[in-house]
Design a protein around this motif. Structure first.
Motif, PDB file in Angstrom:
ATOM      1  N   GLY A  46       0.780  -1.235   0.000  1.00 24.66           N
ATOM      2  CA  GLY A  46       0.000   0.000   0.000  1.00 24.66           C
ATOM      3  C   GLY A  46       0.806   1.276   0.000  1.00 24.66           C
ATOM      4  N   ILE A  47       2.084   1.180  -0.385  1.00 21.97           N
ATOM      5  CA  ILE A  47       2.928   2.382  -0.382  1.00 21.97           C
ATOM      6  C   ILE A  47       2.604   3.302  -1.561  1.00 21.97           C
ATOM      7  N   GLY A  48       2.178   2.732  -2.677  1.00 21.65           N
ATOM      8  CA  GLY A  48       1.869   3.568  -3.833  1.00 21.65           C
ATOM      9  C   GLY A  48       1.442   2.738  -5.027  1.00 21.65           C
ATOM     10  N   ILE A  49       1.401   3.388  -6.191  1.00 19.37           N
ATOM     11  CA  ILE A  49       1.009   2.783  -7.464  1.00 19.37           C
ATOM     12  C   ILE A  49       2.241   2.709  -8.350  1.00 19.37           C
ATOM     13  N   ALA A  50       2.416   1.592  -9.046  1.00 21.16           N
ATOM     14  CA  ALA A  50       3.606   1.417  -9.889  1.00 21.16           C
ATOM     15  C   ALA A  50       3.226   1.236 -11.346  1.00 21.16           C
ATOM     16  N   PRO A  51       3.807   2.041 -12.255  1.00 26.56           N
ATOM     17  CA  PRO A  51       3.668   1.757 -13.685  1.00 26.56           C
ATOM     18  C   PRO A  51       4.574   0.584 -14.048  1.00 26.56           C
ATOM     19  N   VAL A  52       4.007  -0.441 -14.668  1.00 27.91           N
ATOM     20  CA  VAL A  52       4.773  -1.628 -15.044  1.00 27.91           C
ATOM     21  C   VAL A  52       4.317  -2.077 -16.428  1.00 27.91           C
ATOM     22  N   LEU A  53       5.121  -2.873 -17.086  1.00 26.46           N
ATOM     23  CA  LEU A  53       4.699  -3.479 -18.341  1.00 26.46           C
ATOM     24  C   LEU A  53       3.654  -4.557 -18.053  1.00 26.46           C
ATOM     25  N   ARG A  54       2.676  -4.661 -18.933  1.00 28.64           N
ATOM     26  CA  ARG A  54       1.615  -5.645 -18.714  1.00 28.64           C
ATOM     27  C   ARG A  54       2.201  -7.058 -18.591  1.00 28.64           C
ATOM     28  N   SER A  55       3.218  -7.353 -19.395  1.00 28.39           N
ATOM     29  CA  SER A  55       3.806  -8.691 -19.359  1.00 28.39           C
ATOM     30  C   SER A  55       4.543  -8.970 -18.061  1.00 28.39           C
ATOM     31  N   GLU A  56       4.887  -7.916 -17.302  1.00 26.68           N
ATOM     32  CA  GLU A  56       5.659  -8.065 -16.079  1.00 26.68           C
ATOM     33  C   GLU A  56       4.815  -7.900 -14.821  1.00 26.68           C
ATOM     34  N   ALA A  57       3.511  -7.643 -14.975  1.00 24.58           N
ATOM     35  CA  ALA A  57       2.673  -7.302 -13.831  1.00 24.58           C
ATOM     36  C   ALA A  57       2.508  -8.473 -12.861  1.00 24.58           C
ATOM     37  N   GLY A  58       2.553  -9.695 -13.364  1.00 23.43           N
ATOM     38  CA  GLY A  58       2.424 -10.849 -12.500  1.00 23.43           C
ATOM     39  C   GLY A  58       0.989 -11.123 -12.083  1.00 23.43           C
ATOM     40  N   GLN A  59       0.813 -12.019 -11.110  1.00 17.75           N
ATOM     41  CA  GLN A  59      -0.515 -12.444 -10.672  1.00 17.75           C
ATOM     42  C   GLN A  59      -0.637 -12.430  -9.158  1.00 17.75           C
ATOM     43  N   ASP A  60      -0.070 -11.436  -8.534  1.00 18.73           N
ATOM     44  CA  ASP A  60      -0.155 -11.302  -7.078  1.00 18.73           C
ATOM     45  C   ASP A  60      -1.597 -10.949  -6.699  1.00 18.73           C
ATOM     46  N   GLN A  61      -2.238 -11.801  -5.897  1.00 21.30           N
ATOM     47  CA  GLN A  61      -3.635 -11.590  -5.529  1.00 21.30           C
ATOM     48  C   GLN A  61      -3.833 -10.349  -4.663  1.00 21.30           C
ATOM     49  N   ARG A  62      -2.754  -9.811  -4.135  1.00 22.89           N
ATOM     50  CA  ARG A  62      -2.860  -8.596  -3.326  1.00 22.89           C
ATOM     51  C   ARG A  62      -2.996  -7.349  -4.191  1.00 22.89           C
ATOM     52  N   CYS A  63      -2.778  -7.492  -5.490  1.00 19.49           N
ATOM     53  CA  CYS A  63      -2.712  -6.330  -6.381  1.00 19.49           C
ATOM     54  C   CYS A  63      -3.726  -6.430  -7.512  1.00 19.49           C
ATOM     55  N   ARG A  64      -4.002  -5.304  -8.135  1.00 18.53           N
ATOM     56  CA  ARG A  64      -4.868  -5.234  -9.306  1.00 18.53           C
ATOM     57  C   ARG A  64      -4.118  -4.511 -10.423  1.00 18.53           C
ATOM     58  N   ILE A  65      -4.450  -4.881 -11.659  1.00  8.81           N
ATOM     59  CA  ILE A  65      -3.880  -4.237 -12.835  1.00  8.81           C
ATOM     60  C   ILE A  65      -4.937  -3.332 -13.445  1.00  8.81           C
ATOM     61  N   VAL A  66      -4.610  -2.059 -13.615  1.00 10.04           N
ATOM     62  CA  VAL A  66      -5.540  -1.088 -14.173  1.00 10.04           C
ATOM     63  C   VAL A  66      -4.890  -0.427 -15.388  1.00 10.04           C
ATOM     64  N   SER A  67      -5.640  -0.333 -16.466  1.00  6.25           N
ATOM     65  CA  SER A  67      -5.118   0.278 -17.694  1.00  6.25           C
ATOM     66  C   SER A  67      -5.129   1.791 -17.602  1.00  6.25           C
ATOM     67  N   ILE A  68      -4.337   2.423 -18.458  1.00  8.17           N
ATOM     68  CA  ILE A  68      -4.296   3.875 -18.583  1.00  8.17           C
ATOM     69  C   ILE A  68      -5.109   4.253 -19.809  1.00  8.17           C
ATOM     70  N   VAL A  69      -5.808   5.382 -19.732  1.00 14.28           N
ATOM     71  CA  VAL A  69      -6.656   5.801 -20.852  1.00 14.28           C
ATOM     72  C   VAL A  69      -5.851   5.872 -22.146  1.00 14.28           C
ATOM     73  N   ALA A  70      -6.532   5.569 -23.245  1.00 19.72           N
ATOM     74  CA  ALA A  70      -5.880   5.603 -24.560  1.00 19.72           C
ATOM     75  C   ALA A  70      -5.504   7.043 -24.923  1.00 19.72           C
TER      76      ALA A  70
END
Length: 307
Positions: free
Chosen positions: A232-256
């Motif tokens: 819960g320290i912050g939000i990280a920009p990451v590559l979709r292929s590197e985001a992983g599947q950690d159940q503690r986290c969610r992946i959210v897209s950026i507007v086009a």
């Protein structure tokens, strides 16, 4: 100066360790140390700095390593030519990559086709991998943000990847399908170190959207950034292929248009004729085709030297 001294220096510089150099050359560590000490004493120079138990190249040592890299690459090419090696029968590859996700499918195929090939793998940001190639510290680089048209390098396209936002599952924005840069103005962002293409691409895209972002925490490893998000320290920009599947986290897209960049496979141009390097490049081209990237040709050779 003799070849034994020069080769001991070259392998120690490539391995970053006298111990690993000794194992690679099948000699004792004192032999490596003695040969390098004799080379330094003979010319009154320092090629390495001893930092605790590790070693670092001096500026002069780095310049010499660039020369020895070309020298031994030319020797390997000459052996291949004189031996008429049309097929790969072995060899060792030194590979640098920005992340394991893009290089592992290539290595998997390489081991399946050529199980006799050995390799070492190091990770770093694109700037570090690019620098290592030019210094002949690695044979192959899998990286982004590479200068097109550099005659020193053979470069071929691998894949395009999108930057997304990784956030804790209970974050206020985690339920969104997409967020804007404006949504991030008051958020703490966890970003990679200077030299990271993900960092520069994301921050440049935010600035281009008239929402420059300046509130962030810098972390030097991808794993540390992900754990910081999960805590819960912050939000990280990451590559979709590197985001992983950690159940503690969610992946959210950026507007086009979402920020993205291309990944490439590259090597020093004068190494691409070596059978083991050539095989890696050919397999990388197959992997690129399998990834079915929709933009442009599946495999684009940008500035390959003539075979």
């Amino acid at each position: 100066m003799n070849d034994a001294q020069l080769r001991c220096f070259h392998v120690a510089a490539a391995e970053g360790s006298f111990t690993r150099a000794a194992v690679r050359l099948n000699v004792s560590q004192p032999t490596i140390s003695a040969q390098i000490a004799a080379l330094e004493k003979g010319y009154g120079v320092k090629l390495f700095r001893r930092v605790g138990r590790s070693i670092e190249l001096t500026e002069l040592g780095g310049q010499l390593h660039s020369i020895t890299g070309r020298l031994y690459a030319a020797q390997d090419e000459a052996r291949a030519l004189l031996g008429n090696q049309r097929k790969l029968v072995g060899g060792h590859l030194r590979i640098g990559a920005v992340a394991p996700f893009h290089v592992m499918p290539i290595l998997q195929k390489l081991k399946n086709i050529h199980p006799e090939v050995t390799f070492s793998l190091r990770f770093g940001n694109s700037t570090a991998i690019h620098r290592a190639m030019l210094r002949y510290e690695i044979d192959i680089g899998v990286l982004a943000n590479i200068k097109v048209g550099d005659a020193r390098l053979h470069v071929q396209f691998l894949r395009r990847d999108e930057i997304v936002l990784l956030m804790k599952h209970d974050h206020a924005l985690a339920h969104r399908a997409r967020v804007t840069y404006q949504d991030l103005q008051n958020e703490t962002l966890i970003i990679r170190e200077e030299g990271s293409t993900t960092r520069s691409t994301f921050l440049d895209a935010a600035a281009a959207a008239d929402h420059p972002l300046t509130r962030f925490v810098e972390m030097e490893s991808r794993e540390a950034a992900k754990e910081a998000v999960a805590c819960g320290i912050g939000i990280a920009p990451v590559l979709r292929s590197e985001a992983g599947q950690d159940q503690r986290c969610r992946i959210v897209s950026i507007v086009a248009p979402a920020p993205h960049f291309d990944e490439f496979v590259a090597c020093p141009a004068d190494l691409q004729r070596m059978p083991v390097v050539r095989s890696f490049l050919e397999i990388a081209a197959v992997v690129a085709a399998e990834l079915a990237v929709p933009e442009g040709p599946r495999v684009r050779r940008l500035n390959a030297a003539a075979p």
